[in-house]
Scaffold this motif. Structure first.
Motif, short mmCIF file in Angstrom:
data_model
loop_
_atom_site.label_atom_id
_atom_site.label_comp_id
_atom_site.label_asym_id
_atom_site.label_seq_id
_atom_site.Cartn_x
_atom_site.Cartn_y
_atom_site.Cartn_z
N ILE A 81 0.86 -1.17 0.00
CA ILE A 81 0.00 0.00 0.00
C ILE A 81 0.90 1.22 0.00
CG2 ILE A 81 -1.71 1.34 1.27
CD1 ILE A 81 -2.67 -1.34 2.48
N VAL A 82 0.72 2.05 -1.01
CA VAL A 82 1.42 3.32 -1.09
C VAL A 82 0.40 4.38 -0.69
CG1 VAL A 82 2.60 4.97 -2.60
CG2 VAL A 82 2.87 2.49 -2.99
N GLN A 83 0.69 5.07 0.40
CA GLN A 83 -0.25 6.07 0.87
C GLN A 83 0.27 7.46 0.60
OE1 GLN A 83 -2.13 5.29 4.58
NE2 GLN A 83 -2.55 7.46 4.94
N GLU A 84 -0.59 8.28 0.02
CA GLU A 84 -0.25 9.66 -0.27
C GLU A 84 -1.11 10.57 0.59
OE1 GLU A 84 -0.31 10.38 -4.48
OE2 GLU A 84 1.05 8.72 -4.86
N ALA A 85 -0.66 11.80 0.74
CA ALA A 85 -1.42 12.77 1.53
C ALA A 85 -2.72 13.12 0.80
CB ALA A 85 -0.59 14.03 1.74
N PHE A 86 -3.78 13.31 1.57
CA PHE A 86 -5.06 13.73 1.00
C PHE A 86 -4.95 15.20 0.63
CE2 PHE A 86 -9.38 15.48 1.50
CZ PHE A 86 -9.99 14.76 0.49
N GLU A 87 -5.22 15.49 -0.62
CA GLU A 87 -5.12 16.87 -1.10
C GLU A 87 -6.44 17.35 -1.68
OE1 GLU A 87 -1.66 17.29 -3.57
OE2 GLU A 87 -0.34 16.61 -1.97
N GLY A 88 -7.53 16.95 -1.04
CA GLY A 88 -8.84 17.43 -1.44
C GLY A 88 -9.55 16.57 -2.47
N GLU A 89 -8.86 15.59 -3.03
CA GLU A 89 -9.45 14.71 -4.01
C GLU A 89 -9.25 13.27 -3.58
OE1 GLU A 89 -8.69 14.48 -8.54
OE2 GLU A 89 -8.74 16.61 -8.02
N GLU A 90 -10.31 12.48 -3.72
CA GLU A 90 -10.20 11.06 -3.37
C GLU A 90 -9.18 10.38 -4.28
OE1 GLU A 90 -11.57 9.49 -0.75
OE2 GLU A 90 -12.51 11.38 -0.17
N LEU A 91 -8.43 9.48 -3.71
CA LEU A 91 -7.43 8.73 -4.48
C LEU A 91 -7.48 7.28 -4.06
CD1 LEU A 91 -4.94 8.44 -6.34
CD2 LEU A 91 -3.53 9.07 -4.38
N LEU A 92 -7.77 6.41 -5.01
CA LEU A 92 -7.70 4.97 -4.81
C LEU A 92 -7.47 4.33 -6.17
CD1 LEU A 92 -7.80 2.37 -3.24
CD2 LEU A 92 -10.30 2.46 -3.33
N GLU A 93 -6.26 3.86 -6.37
CA GLU A 93 -5.89 3.16 -7.60
C GLU A 93 -5.24 1.84 -7.20
OE1 GLU A 93 -3.20 5.76 -9.62
OE2 GLU A 93 -4.71 7.31 -9.94
N HIS A 94 -5.29 0.89 -8.10
CA HIS A 94 -4.60 -0.38 -7.84
C HIS A 94 -4.29 -1.07 -9.15
CE1 HIS A 94 -8.65 -1.91 -8.53
NE2 HIS A 94 -8.11 -3.09 -8.72
N TRP A 95 -3.31 -1.94 -9.11
CA TRP A 95 -2.97 -2.78 -10.25
C TRP A 95 -2.26 -4.03 -9.75
CZ3 TRP A 95 -0.86 2.01 -9.31
CH2 TRP A 95 0.48 2.04 -8.97
N GLU A 96 -2.35 -5.05 -10.56
CA GLU A 96 -1.68 -6.31 -10.25
C GLU A 96 -0.61 -6.57 -11.29
OE1 GLU A 96 -3.82 -9.76 -8.78
OE2 GLU A 96 -5.65 -8.54 -8.88
#
Length: 124
Positions: free
Chosen positions: A72-87
């Motif tokens: 899990i790579v966590q980034e700071a919340f900057e006002g926009e939802e972020l959820l991406e993934h890949w295998e």
């Protein structure tokens, strides 16, 4: 949730523990034995023991029998939802990139549950 994790060492450590506890709970809910998994898996410190504190990865795991990994790579919340993934099938790795919010957390949890079931079933 953990808004200052990139600048506050105590908050960063609390966030790491949060992910570890959450993952352990998901393992148990899936009927998996925590001792069949290594977590964290990836190194997150420099050679002198200082944490990278960049959220990449904030958490990682590997199934010891199948060698499937996730991070899990966590980034700071900057006002926009972020959820991406890949295998990456070649490396047998799931990567999840997120900004941890109450909105993104259910999606992250669903991805983790699916990965745990898949990796755990392959090891039986």
């Amino acid at each position: 949730m953990y808004d200052n994790f990139l600048t506050d060492e105590k908050e960063y450590a609390a966030l790491e523990q949060y992910w570890k506890d959450h993952f352990t709970a998901l393992l148990k809910a899936a009927g998996e034995k925590p001792e069949d998994w290594q977590y964290p898996y990836y190194n997150t410190t420099f050679s002198n023991g200082t944490k990278f504190m960049d959220g990449n990865p904030i958490f990682s795991a590997q199934h010891l029998k199948t060698k499937e990994t996730m991070k899990i790579v966590q980034e700071a919340f900057e006002g926009e939802e972020l959820l991406e993934h890949w295998e990456d099938e070649e490396d047998q790795r799931l990567t999840i990139v997120c900004a941890l919010t109450e909105t993104s957390m259910p999606g992250v949890t669903d991805l983790l549950k699916g990965w745990i079931v898949k990796a755990g079933a392959a090891g039986k």
